[in-house]
Design an enzyme around this catalytic site. Structure first.
Site, mmCIF file in Angstrom:
data_model
loop_
_atom_site.group_PDB
_atom_site.id
_atom_site.type_symbol
_atom_site.label_atom_id
_atom_site.label_comp_id
_atom_site.label_asym_id
_atom_site.label_seq_id
_atom_site.Cartn_x
_atom_site.Cartn_y
_atom_site.Cartn_z
ATOM 1 C CB SER A 188 -0.841 0.006 1.282
ATOM 2 O OG SER A 188 -1.498 1.238 1.452
ATOM 3 C CE1 TYR A 233 -3.819 -2.281 5.534
ATOM 4 C CE2 TYR A 233 -3.273 0.030 5.213
ATOM 5 C CZ TYR A 233 -3.593 -1.203 4.694
ATOM 6 O OH TYR A 233 -3.673 -1.372 3.326
HETATM 7 P P1 NDP Z 1 -11.305 -6.153 0.335
HETATM 8 O O1 NDP Z 1 -11.797 -6.037 1.719
HETATM 9 O O2 NDP Z 1 -12.242 -5.906 -0.795
HETATM 10 O O3 NDP Z 1 -10.650 -7.609 0.110
HETATM 11 C C1 NDP Z 1 -9.797 -8.195 1.060
HETATM 12 C C2 NDP Z 1 -9.524 -9.632 0.683
HETATM 13 O O4 NDP Z 1 -8.632 -10.206 1.643
HETATM 14 C C3 NDP Z 1 -10.790 -10.477 0.694
HETATM 15 O O5 NDP Z 1 -10.854 -11.237 -0.495
HETATM 16 C C4 NDP Z 1 -10.618 -11.382 1.906
HETATM 17 O O6 NDP Z 1 -11.167 -12.670 1.633
HETATM 18 C C5 NDP Z 1 -9.113 -11.481 2.013
HETATM 19 N N1 NDP Z 1 -8.716 -11.892 3.364
HETATM 20 C C6 NDP Z 1 -8.824 -11.218 4.515
HETATM 21 N N2 NDP Z 1 -8.411 -11.972 5.545
HETATM 22 C C7 NDP Z 1 -8.024 -13.160 5.004
HETATM 23 C C8 NDP Z 1 -7.504 -14.390 5.551
HETATM 24 N N3 NDP Z 1 -7.280 -14.565 6.862
HETATM 25 N N4 NDP Z 1 -7.203 -15.411 4.699
HETATM 26 C C9 NDP Z 1 -7.420 -15.278 3.380
HETATM 27 N N5 NDP Z 1 -7.905 -14.156 2.804
HETATM 28 C C10 NDP Z 1 -8.219 -13.116 3.625
HETATM 29 O O7 NDP Z 1 -10.071 -5.153 0.230
HETATM 30 P P2 NDP Z 1 -9.116 -4.731 -1.012
HETATM 31 O O8 NDP Z 1 -9.422 -5.513 -2.207
HETATM 32 O O9 NDP Z 1 -9.156 -3.265 -1.088
HETATM 33 O O10 NDP Z 1 -7.704 -5.151 -0.406
HETATM 34 C C11 NDP Z 1 -6.767 -5.976 -1.061
HETATM 35 C C12 NDP Z 1 -5.369 -5.561 -0.618
HETATM 36 O O11 NDP Z 1 -5.110 -4.236 -1.060
HETATM 37 C C13 NDP Z 1 -5.172 -5.566 0.897
HETATM 38 O O12 NDP Z 1 -3.913 -6.109 1.204
HETATM 39 C C14 NDP Z 1 -5.224 -4.076 1.243
HETATM 40 O O13 NDP Z 1 -4.529 -3.780 2.425
HETATM 41 C C15 NDP Z 1 -4.586 -3.473 0.009
HETATM 42 N N6 NDP Z 1 -4.870 -2.055 -0.200
HETATM 43 C C16 NDP Z 1 -6.154 -1.603 -0.392
HETATM 44 C C17 NDP Z 1 -6.399 -0.255 -0.580
HETATM 45 C C18 NDP Z 1 -7.759 0.310 -0.797
HETATM 46 O O14 NDP Z 1 -7.930 1.546 -0.751
HETATM 47 N N7 NDP Z 1 -8.782 -0.496 -1.038
HETATM 48 C C19 NDP Z 1 -5.288 0.720 -0.580
HETATM 49 C C20 NDP Z 1 -3.991 0.137 -0.393
HETATM 50 C C21 NDP Z 1 -3.805 -1.197 -0.220
HETATM 51 P P3 NDP Z 1 -11.991 -13.559 2.680
HETATM 52 O O15 NDP Z 1 -12.533 -12.634 3.732
HETATM 53 O O16 NDP Z 1 -13.042 -14.206 1.841
HETATM 54 O O17 NDP Z 1 -10.992 -14.533 3.167
#
Ligand code: NDP
Length: 273
Positions: free
Chosen positions: A133, A146
């Site tokens: 990020s 975070y």
């Molecule tokens: P979402 O909340 O839409 O997606 C997060 C994903 O992470 C889900 O598919 C969830 O799947 C998965 N996840 C969470 N915990 C677990 C676990 N224990 N095991 C397996 N999978 C897990 O968020 P984003 O798509 O926005 O985030 C994706 C990445 O991008 C993250 O690392 C986030 O920190 C990063 N990011 C996002 C930004 C934004 O503004 N959106 C900015 C900068 C970075 P499930 O719960 O089904 O397991």
């Protein structure tokens, strides 16, 4: 086109979902991994293969990687994308929750990477793409844990790149700015919940409501911009070390590098994100 076997975490939502669809449409063999397998049903129409994975469970990681290697004989690309934002004042967030944040955002990445590396070393090829990020380059208000995980992921990825270069493995870091996904709402919920009845409640609630407003609005970039950056890294024989993309990503990193720290603090405290 060079068809690759890709394991992508966090494919049930947001950036991961969009990236799984995009890469599958390009003809790659994409294993979309997450805990909520039902959320990935609709990805099957694009050819994505949903697979159950909890990145905090060694058993789950072992099973998922073994399944893919058995089916395809190789893993060419690992995209470590799963993650969430555990927002809250340091005084308010329990150490248990802080550990959980590290378990998902950094130790999960490490466990999965360690499992995939022997296969990539054997192939003498592979690409590991870690979704960090801009929050690994600068810190927002109430985001201590975070950011601690994302700063850690930056260092982890740089070390990994040096260690694995001689084995033909490439390592790239994706640094998204604000991307319109459920991420912002999950972070805001954590912030409100952690602050309830405490000394930081007023400021934390204001910040959380600001975050929600930003993620509800249309200023944020769409997840496709990150999917495209990841695709560029997948395609390239020599991918960039960092892809800094999405809403405010480059200006904020630039401001953080050049402004005096206390000035940047003021901007962050008033930006709500
Ligand atoms: P979402 O909340 O839409 O997606 C997060 C994903 O992470 C889900 O598919 C969830 O799947 C998965 N996840 C969470 N915990 C677990 C676990 N224990 N095991 C397996 N999978 C897990 O968020 P984003 O798509 O926005 O985030 C994706 C990445 O991008 C993250 O690392 C986030 O920190 C990063 N990011 C996002 C930004 C934004 O503004 N959106 C900015 C900068 C970075 P499930 O719960 O089904 O397991």
């Amino acid at each position: 086109m060079n068809k690759k076997v890709i394991l992508l975490t966090g494919a049930s939502s947001g950036i991961g979902y969009e990236t799984a669809e995009f890469l599958a449409k390009q003809g790659h063999i994409v294993y979309g991994a997450a805990r909520r397998v039902d959320q990935m049903e609709s990805l099957k129409q694009f050819g994505v293969k949903p697979i159950h994975l909890d990145v905090t469970s060694q058993e789950s990681i072992d099973e998922a990687v073994a399944f893919i290697v058995k089916a395809e004989g190789r893993i060419d690309v690992l995209v470590n994308n799963a993650g969430y934002g555990s927002y809250g004042a340091i005084e308010d967030v329990s150490i248990e929750e802080a550990r959980k944040q590290f378990d998902v955002n950094i130790f999960g990445v490490a466990m999965l990477t360690k499992k995939v590396l022997p296969h990539m070393r054997e192939q003498h090829s592979g690409t590991i793409i870690n979704v960090a990020s801009i929050g690994g380059r600068l810190t927002t208000y109430f985001g201590a844990w975070y950011h601690a995980t994302k700063y850690a992921l930056e260092a982890f990825s740089d070390a990994l790149r040096m260690e694995t270069k001689d084995f033909g493995i490439q390592v790239s870091i994706i640094e998204p700015g604000g991307i319109k996904t459920p991420w912002g709402f999950i972070a805001a919920d954590h912030l409100i919940e952690s602050a309830k009845g405490g000394a930081y409640e007023k400021q934390a609630t204001k910040t959380a409501l600001g975050m929600r407003k930003q993620y509800e609005g249309n200023m944020m970039s769409k997840p496709i911009v990150i999917a495209k950056a990841i695709s560029r890294a997948v395609k390239s024989r020599r991918p960039k070390t960092r892809y800094t993309v999405g809403f405010m990503a480059k200006p904020l990193v630039w401001l953080h590098a050049w402004l005096p720290t206390r000035w940047f603090d003021v901007i962050m405290k008033n930006a709500s994100l």
